[in-house]
Design an enzyme around this catalytic site. Structure first.
Site, PDB file in Angstrom:
ATOM      1  CB  SER A   1      -0.960  -0.039   1.194  1.00 12.02           C
ATOM      2  OG  SER A   1      -1.878   1.016   1.153  1.00 12.02           O
TER       3      SER A   1
ATOM      4  CG  ASP B   1      -3.402   3.855  -1.194  1.00 13.24           C
ATOM      5  OD1 ASP B   1      -4.088   3.700  -2.220  1.00 13.24           O
ATOM      6  OD2 ASP B   1      -3.460   3.071  -0.219  1.00 13.24           O
TER       7      ASP B   1
ATOM      8  CG  ASN C   1      -6.837   6.185   5.828  1.00 17.13           C
ATOM      9  OD1 ASN C   1      -7.822   5.942   5.130  1.00 17.13           O
ATOM     10  ND2 ASN C   1      -6.313   5.293   6.654  1.00 17.13           N
TER      11      ASN C   1
ATOM     12  CB  SER D   1       1.359   1.578  17.680  1.00 15.28           C
ATOM     13  OG  SER D   1       1.765   0.838  16.548  1.00 15.28           O
TER      14      SER D   1
END
Length: 553
Positions: A68, A283, A379, A507
């Site tokens: 990606s 992207d 995003n 995360s």
């Protein structure tokens, strides 16, 4: 190899793709993703796994080799479920398990999965595979194929495809053409036909300032190739200029949707001097999209996933109302969605908003709770899902002579719009065509679209900690339950600022805690983020230097 016993065939293949055991791999929402030079044994093992998955569900399974928006030296792989969805979460665990199994134990690991899942190995297995433009993708595809063949699976190698294109083809195959033709040409034809039909339902007024001219940043990746092929099917309905097309520059290097979103500025290699010029960035595997423009004062404006989601949700809501269709519609966001977008959707569009945990698979699952579920991450990764009931009602209304011509036209537009949407996964090319149809219907310029609501200033920071697991969250990651006292401290800090909120989340891959903050001014958002980051550093065993105080405060 195909005539060897299973254990022996697996061992022969593994000898060509040895696992050195020096790295630990994990399969998550983005599949497996890391440096390309250590992935060869992992792709071989994934080849084994997808054959098991295909036999377990008795359907075609897909694999796309891509990383990606990661740098070109990285790579990875995503497995696609029969209806074009992401790999079932329980199988993510099996993928992680097999990816980390030594050569010596690999045969036993596979046999254990066969027994545990009661897989009939006499059944056929069919795999669709594709790859992006990374130099490493071709060799990794061969490792995947070796794994597939070790367990006597069949495969079709589609070569270079965007991630959404492979998702589409897997669904087409498993619906026996009900979703479309499982070829690349079938993908372009379906979208181009739907785009044309939606536009034919719309009447452009003399006052319309819409222009179909776009500058597209292809991130030097697969999307640049595929959007140019899409253009050949659109009959000049859009005038698309492609930049960062892969002929110069590296994949995702200072370009692409992630760069534009994070850096809040145009990509390199893209002309943006013309005020109001409509710009788009994809992207690296063409499943994310963001729009942006520079105004007459030279100020950069980003229209990200939140802006796209509210545009699409508002238009579908208008069509449902015009067609008099009673369907349960909702917009699904994550905690990262700008607070202004949530307020706009709720108060102005009157569209219910649900919040899901970060990760497209969580949004996709939550969107299935609605008859029409729009979901986007900030995003730019998102799509729209239509339930079987919604599809039936829309199709029926488009042909119902008892309805007025305006009602039938609205339903017909919805029907063609559904064909234009790739429901399997976020698809930058499909989403771009949907956005252009809506802007055309409204007669909007980029400035008009951007004026729908104004984003609250925000800031994202990260804090290194000894162990990210010390942070536990609830309420779709908007509230921290551990360590003790952290959420109370955050609430106290937020209360000092106007129109503010902040949350923290660990995360998924490294010992980092991510901080998000927004407030009525950028100075306030920066200060809020700093205060919360400092509190995380002290309460969650921060390591290294403490957060730096923002210069703006």
């Amino acid at each position: 190899m195909n005539n060897l016993p299973v254990h022996q065939a697996i061992a022969v293949g593994a000898s060509k793709h040895p696992h050195k055991g020096k790295n630990v791999f994990s399969y998550g929402t983005a599949g497996i993703r890391c440096r390309a030079d250590i992935l060869d044994p992992v792709l071989y093992r994934l080849g084994l796994l997808v054959v098991l998955r295909s036999r377990a569900v008795r359907a075609t399974i897909g694999v796309v080799i891509t990383a990606s928006h990661n740098p070109e030296q990285d790579n990875g792989a995503k497995v696609v479920e029969p209806m074009g969805e992401m790999l079932l979460q329980t199988w993510e665990g099996y993928a992680t398990q097999i990816a980390n199994t030594s050569d010596e134990d690999l045969g036993q690991c596979v046999q254990s999965l066969i027994s545990e899942l009661n897989i009939d190995m006499a059944l056929p297995a069919n795999i669709f595979l594709a790859r992006d433009t990374r130099p490493s993708s071709f060799g990794l595809a061969q490792a995947l194929i070796d794994g597939i063949q070790a367990l006597k699976g069949d495969y079709i190698d589609y070569g270079l495809l965007s991630t959404p294109q492979l998702h589409y083809m897997v669904r087409c195959q498993n619906t026996q053409g009900g979703y479309g033709n499982p070829t690349e040409h079938g993908y372009y034809s379906k979208l181009a036909s739907a785009f044309t039909k939606v536009r034919e339902q719309q009447s452009e007024t003399d006052e319309s300032e819409y222009t179909g001219e776009l500058s597209v940043d292809g991130a030097n990746g697969i999307g640049a190739l595929k959007i140019q092929q899409m253009c050949q099917h659109l009959n000049n309905q859009l005038k698309i200029s492609v930049y960062n097309d892969g002929t110069h520059g590296q994949l995702n290097d200072r370009c692409g949707a992630d760069f534009v979103k994070v850096q809040q500025k145009p990509p390199h290699g893209m002309p943006t001097e013309e005020a109001g010029r409509k710009c788009v960035s994809l992207d690296g595997d063409a499943d994310r999209i963001v729009y942006y423009f520079v105004d007459s004062d030279g100020v950069f404006h980003l229209l990200d996933g939140d802006k796209i989601a509210t545009l699409i949700a508002g238009y579908i809501q208008e069509l449902l109302t015009a067609a008099n269709l009673q369907l349960n519609m909702g917009l699904v966001q994550t905690a990262y969605a700008n607070g202004s977008s949530t307020q706009y959707a709720t108060d102005v569009l009157k569209v219910p908003v649900a919040c899901a945990c970060t990760g497209v698979k969580h949004l996709h699952h939550r969107a299935q709770d609605f008859d029409v579920g729009v979901y986007f991450e900030a995003n730019g990764h998102g799509t729209v899902l239509f339930s079987a009931l919604a599809t039936e009602k829309i199709n029926s209304a488009s042909q119902d002579e008892r309805l007025s011509s305006d009602q039938r036209q609205a339903a017909t537009t919805l029907k063609y719009l559904q064909d234009l949407i790739n429901e399997t996964v976020g698809d930058a090319i499909s989403d771009m065509l949907v956005v252009e149809c809506i802007l055309h219907a409204k007669g909007w310029t980029m400035t008009d679209w951007n004026a729908a609501y104004t984003d609250l200033p925000n800031r994202q920071l990260k804090v290194k900690v000894k162990d990210r697991r010390v942070i536990q969250t609830t309420n779709a990651e908007r509230c921290a339950t551990t360590p003790a006292g952290l959420q109370e401290a955050i609430d106290g800090i937020v209360s000092k600022y106007n129109n503010a909120r902040s949350f923290v989340r660990p995360s998924g891959t490294e010992d980092i805690v991510r901080i998000y903050a927004e407030a009525d001014t950028q100075v306030a958002a920066d200060s809020l983020a700093y205060e919360v980051a400092t509190k995380v550093y002290h309460l969650a065993d921060g390591v290294g230097d403490p957060p730096a105080q923002p210069s703006s405060s």
